[in-house]
Design a protein around this motif. Structure first.
Motif, PDB file in Angstrom:
ATOM      1  N   VAL A 174       0.840  -1.202   0.000  1.00  0.00           N
ATOM      2  CA  VAL A 174       0.000   0.000   0.000  1.00  0.00           C
ATOM      3  C   VAL A 174       0.872   1.249   0.000  1.00  0.00           C
ATOM      4  N   HIS A 175       1.982   1.230   0.711  1.00  0.00           N
ATOM      5  CA  HIS A 175       2.896   2.373   0.688  1.00  0.00           C
ATOM      6  C   HIS A 175       3.477   2.561  -0.712  1.00  0.00           C
TER       7      HIS A 175
ATOM      8  N   THR B  35       0.707   4.012  -2.903  1.00  0.00           N
ATOM      9  CA  THR B  35       0.475   5.415  -2.578  1.00  0.00           C
ATOM     10  C   THR B  35       1.577   6.298  -3.153  1.00  0.00           C
ATOM     11  N   TYR B  36       2.804   5.845  -3.078  1.00  0.00           N
ATOM     12  CA  TYR B  36       3.923   6.619  -3.623  1.00  0.00           C
ATOM     13  C   TYR B  36       3.826   6.750  -5.138  1.00  0.00           C
TER      14      TYR B  36
ATOM     15  N   GLY C  25       0.765   8.849  -6.149  1.00  0.00           N
ATOM     16  CA  GLY C  25       1.045  10.246  -5.849  1.00  0.00           C
ATOM     17  C   GLY C  25       2.015  10.864  -6.833  1.00  0.00           C
TER      18      GLY C  25
ATOM     19  N   TYR D 205       4.006  12.722  -1.185  1.00  0.00           N
ATOM     20  CA  TYR D 205       3.860  11.457  -0.457  1.00  0.00           C
ATOM     21  C   TYR D 205       3.632  11.753   1.015  1.00  0.00           C
ATOM     22  N   ASP D 206       2.625  11.117   1.598  1.00  0.00           N
ATOM     23  CA  ASP D 206       2.313  11.310   3.012  1.00  0.00           C
ATOM     24  C   ASP D 206       2.320   9.948   3.704  1.00  0.00           C
TER      25      ASP D 206
ATOM     26  N   THR E  89      -1.013   9.065   5.773  1.00  0.00           N
ATOM     27  CA  THR E  89      -2.138   8.631   4.954  1.00  0.00           C
ATOM     28  C   THR E  89      -1.921   7.221   4.416  1.00  0.00           C
ATOM     29  N   ALA E  90      -0.715   6.931   3.963  1.00  0.00           N
ATOM     30  CA  ALA E  90      -0.408   5.601   3.446  1.00  0.00           C
ATOM     31  C   ALA E  90      -0.522   4.548   4.546  1.00  0.00           C
TER      32      ALA E  90
ATOM     33  N   LEU F  12      -4.249   3.895   5.188  1.00  0.00           N
ATOM     34  CA  LEU F  12      -4.778   3.074   4.101  1.00  0.00           C
ATOM     35  C   LEU F  12      -4.273   1.630   4.192  1.00  0.00           C
TER      36      LEU F  12
END
Length: 61
Positions: free
Chosen positions: A14-15, A18-19, A22, A29-30, A33-34, A37
């Motif tokens: 998931v990280h 997300t990266y 984004g 990138y946060d 939030t990642a 999620l």
């Protein structure tokens, strides 16, 4: 042990997602939030795996 590895892999994937998403949207990138999620995705995977019935054994010929 399978839950620990499941959480680790879900968290990492998931990280990464997300990266990449984004970066494609030119967003920053946060980590927070990642992480939220990732935890949510892991809980969703656990719920779905408990709801679904186990696979039927294949017949041997």
């Amino acid at each position: 042990m399978k839950f620990v590895w499941g959480f680790i892999w879900t968290f990492i994937l998931v990280h990464m997602l997300t990266y990449v998403a984004g970066s494609m949207l030119s967003a920053q990138y946060d980590f927070k939030t990642a992480s939220i999620l990732g935890i949510g995705a892991f809980i969703l995977i656990l719920v779905v795996s408990t709801i679904l019935p186990p696979p039927a054994a294949a017949e041997e010929h």
